[in-house]
Design a protein around this motif. Structure first.
Motif, PDB file in Angstrom:
ATOM      1  N   LEU A 293       0.824  -1.206   0.000  1.00 22.27           N
ATOM      2  CA  LEU A 293       0.000   0.000   0.000  1.00 22.27           C
ATOM      3  C   LEU A 293       0.866   1.267   0.000  1.00 22.27           C
ATOM      4  O   LEU A 293       1.715   1.456   0.870  1.00 22.27           O
ATOM      5  N   GLU A 294       0.621   2.122  -0.985  1.00 20.17           N
ATOM      6  CA  GLU A 294       1.319   3.404  -1.075  1.00 20.17           C
ATOM      7  C   GLU A 294       0.416   4.566  -0.676  1.00 20.17           C
ATOM      8  O   GLU A 294       0.899   5.564  -0.142  1.00 20.17           O
ATOM      9  N   SER A 295      -0.889   4.429  -0.956  1.00 18.09           N
ATOM     10  CA  SER A 295      -1.806   5.543  -0.709  1.00 18.09           C
ATOM     11  C   SER A 295      -3.133   5.021  -0.166  1.00 18.09           C
ATOM     12  O   SER A 295      -3.760   4.145  -0.774  1.00 18.09           O
TER      13      SER A 295
ATOM     14  N   GLN B 106       4.719   6.710   1.691  1.00 23.64           N
ATOM     15  CA  GLN B 106       3.291   6.431   1.819  1.00 23.64           C
ATOM     16  C   GLN B 106       2.477   7.692   2.124  1.00 23.64           C
ATOM     17  O   GLN B 106       2.934   8.593   2.826  1.00 23.64           O
ATOM     18  N   PHE B 107       1.244   7.680   1.578  1.00 18.35           N
ATOM     19  CA  PHE B 107       0.284   8.770   1.761  1.00 18.35           C
ATOM     20  C   PHE B 107      -0.894   8.230   2.559  1.00 18.35           C
ATOM     21  O   PHE B 107      -1.544   7.254   2.148  1.00 18.35           O
ATOM     22  N   LEU B 108      -1.209   8.861   3.709  1.00 19.61           N
ATOM     23  CA  LEU B 108      -2.329   8.444   4.555  1.00 19.61           C
ATOM     24  C   LEU B 108      -3.176   9.662   4.903  1.00 19.61           C
ATOM     25  O   LEU B 108      -2.664  10.632   5.471  1.00 19.61           O
TER      26      LEU B 108
ATOM     27  N   ALA C 266       5.169   9.521   4.320  1.00 19.54           N
ATOM     28  CA  ALA C 266       5.594  10.885   4.009  1.00 19.54           C
ATOM     29  C   ALA C 266       4.482  11.894   4.306  1.00 19.54           C
ATOM     30  O   ALA C 266       4.771  13.060   4.591  1.00 19.54           O
ATOM     31  N   TYR C 267       3.223  11.457   4.248  1.00 20.07           N
ATOM     32  CA  TYR C 267       2.088  12.376   4.406  1.00 20.07           C
ATOM     33  C   TYR C 267       1.092  11.729   5.357  1.00 20.07           C
ATOM     34  O   TYR C 267       0.548  10.648   5.080  1.00 20.07           O
TER      35      TYR C 267
ATOM     36  N   ASN D 259      11.377   9.141   9.868  1.00 17.55           N
ATOM     37  CA  ASN D 259      12.314   9.987   9.130  1.00 17.55           C
ATOM     38  C   ASN D 259      11.816  10.390   7.749  1.00 17.55           C
ATOM     39  O   ASN D 259      12.339  11.331   7.152  1.00 17.55           O
ATOM     40  N   SER D 260      10.832   9.669   7.219  1.00 13.97           N
ATOM     41  CA  SER D 260      10.310   9.993   5.883  1.00 13.97           C
ATOM     42  C   SER D 260       9.200  11.038   5.928  1.00 13.97           C
ATOM     43  O   SER D 260       8.779  11.537   4.885  1.00 13.97           O
ATOM     44  N   LEU D 261       8.726  11.352   7.128  1.00 15.58           N
ATOM     45  CA  LEU D 261       7.551  12.208   7.266  1.00 15.58           C
ATOM     46  C   LEU D 261       7.857  13.638   6.825  1.00 15.58           C
ATOM     47  O   LEU D 261       8.778  14.270   7.329  1.00 15.58           O
TER      48      LEU D 261
END
Length: 502
Positions: free
Chosen positions: A65-67, A93-95, A117-118, A138-140
């Motif tokens: 899952l990416e988004s 990833q986008f949530l 990231a989101y 760290n990716s946020l």
């Protein structure tokens, strides 16, 4: 659609499923996660009427899952997280869980964010503290927890050392002081802490935020002098300090190389409802170059340079617009506003305000400004809202203000203005409420006429004292009684007031 199509249960391999913007209600079924466990990369169920999720665990089984977009539904209870601890996905990833009714997160929810990231949780009913472990994500890049019931102290690492581009904790119950050990390599472009209980003062280390575009710390409990050193931030577009306890003068920094570009890109500054005092330095308006540029009609949203912030995230701002406190869901680059209302500023309104030819909103109400309204304000042709009410301004309303053809809201009430109200152009549309509390004003739309004549057919004539004998002779000619009365009136020196020619 009102239901998820039943045939999807029999499709073995789906990568992207978008059922957004329908009227699907009820429960998000468990078979979505079980059937497409190893294939689903993008799921968008936003803008529906889902109320529940059928899950055996609040950790969603999904490997790629990416988004995941569940925004704008009616989902409630604990917020589920994708299980990325066993993922083989290498993408960020986008949530998005915003605009729901979620009331809680897992105690260790930050453990599932190592590739996120989101993360947008805004406009729910979530309470509790943010654990310090959130800084291990760290990716946020975007963390939006606005409009919830979070409390406690903001983890200092979110501001001091994180890789965040956007930190939005608006309208929660956070407390404590503003973190002060800001790294010189900080990436933050938006800090929105509006509507919390932050105390103390602003640390000068904020000047290390060289990429900062939006700083909104309005409606907190910060006690400090005006942070003029923020003028060094050459990318700052929005500065909101309203409803705090800033005090002292709106000081202007001494001339030196550091301040050659003083607030040069600022398009919105809101200092309303503080304790600022003293005269307004004319130089205040002379360096706001973004408000001096000729209006080009563009209305692009203020955006950021990263993938997720540019495509999905929009900064918001709440300002007083045309007499109403309004929230703008997007900050357009064409929106310009200055709000210095509800302070104790005094002295003249600087004529240099005329240079702000692209300014849309100007509010200086509830201060102690004196002198006249600068007629040069008539050169601010983009002005839509002007509020100078509740000051001590005097003199006439400048005729030049009628050149403000876009002016939709005008408030000059409770001053010491006098003379006739201009009637041409936009001024013909304003009502009594724009002028109330100015005893010397006359003419429409007020009921008070200009001049003291009781009838337009009457012309009042003053009688010089050296013509008294002639007047007495006329009175004798029309009768002793009238002449005697006229003689008494002139003896009292009131002929000039009572004698009229009809």
């Amino acid at each position: 659609m009102t239901k998820i199509p039943h045939f999807l249960m029999h499709v073995n391999h789906i990568q992207t499923l978008d059922l957004s913007s329908n009227k699907i209600h009820g429960t998000i079924p468990q078979w979505i996660w079980e059937t497409w466990y190893d294939s689903l990369t993008r799921l968008n169920l936003s803008n529906n009427i889902f109320t529940h999720m059928q899950v055996t665990s609040y950790v969603l089984p999904c490997r790629r899952l990416e988004s995941l977009d569940l925004s704008s539904n009616r989902l409630q209870g604990q917020l589920p997280m994708p299980n990325l601890l066993t993922t083989i996905n290498t993408y960020s990833q986008f949530l998005d869980y915003s605009n729901n009714r979620f009331s809680a997160v897992m105690p260790n929810f930050t453990a599932y964010l190592h590739q996120t990231a989101y993360l947008k949780l805004s406009k729910n009913n979530i309470s509790g503290h943010i654990p310090h472990s959130v800084c291990d994500a760290n990716s946020l890049e975007v963390l939006d927890m606005s409009y919830n019931n979070f409390s406690g102290v903001i983890p200092a690492c979110l501001i001091e050392h994180s890789n965040l581009v956007v930190l939005n904790l608006r309208e929660n119950n956070f407390e404590g002081t503003f973190p002060y050990k800001v790294s010189a390599n900080c990436n933050l472009q938006t800090i929105d802490l509006h509507g919390n209980n932050i105390q103390g003062h602003l640390p000068m280390s904020l000047s290390n935020f060289i990429n900062l575009e939006v700083l909104d710390i309005g409606n907190n409990q910060i006690v400090d002098t005006f942070p003029s050193w923020l003028g060094m931030l050459s990318n700052l577009h929005v500065l909101v300090l309203r409803s705090n306890q800033f005090y002292g003068s709106l000081s202007y920094p001494p001339t030196n190389t550091k301040f050659q570009e003083y607030f040069s890109k600022l398009q919105i500054i809101d200092l309303a409802s503080n304790n600022l005092s003293g005269n307004l330095d004319p130089r205040w308006f002379e360096r706001l170059t973004s408000m001096m540029a000729k209006f080009d009609g563009t209305g692009n949203s203020l955006g950021h340079g990263t993938l997720y912030t540019a495509e999905y995230y929009h900064d918001t701002v709440a300002i007083t617009y045309k007499g109403q406190y309004m929230t703008f869901e997007k900050v357009l680059t064409a929106l310009t506003a200055i709000d210095f209302s509800n302070n104790a500023l005094d002295g003249d309104i600087p004529e240099s305000v005329r240079k702000l030819v692209s300014l849309h909103i100007l509010s200086m109400s509830h201060n102690a400004f004196t002198g006249r309204i600068p007629p040069q304000m008539g050169e601010m042709h983009q002005l839509e809202s002007l509020d100078l009410s509740w000051n001590k301004l005097s003199g006439e309303i400048p005729q030049e203000l009628t050149d403000l053809t876009f002016l939709g809201t005008l408030n000059l009430c409770e001053n010491k203005l006098d003379g006739r109200i201009p009637l041409s152009r936009q001024f013909a549309t304003f009502e009594n409420s724009s002028y109330e509390g100015n005893a010397g004003l006359c003419g429409l739309p007020l009921s008070k006429p200009c001049g003291s004549s009781s009838s337009p057919n009457e012309a009042q004539v003053s009688i010089p004292g050296d013509h008294v004998d002639v007047i007495l002779f006329l009175f004798v000619g029309v009768g002793f009684g009238i002449g005697f009365t006229g003689g008494i009136l002139m003896k009292w020196g009131k002929v000039g007031k009572w004698f009229r020619i009809v």
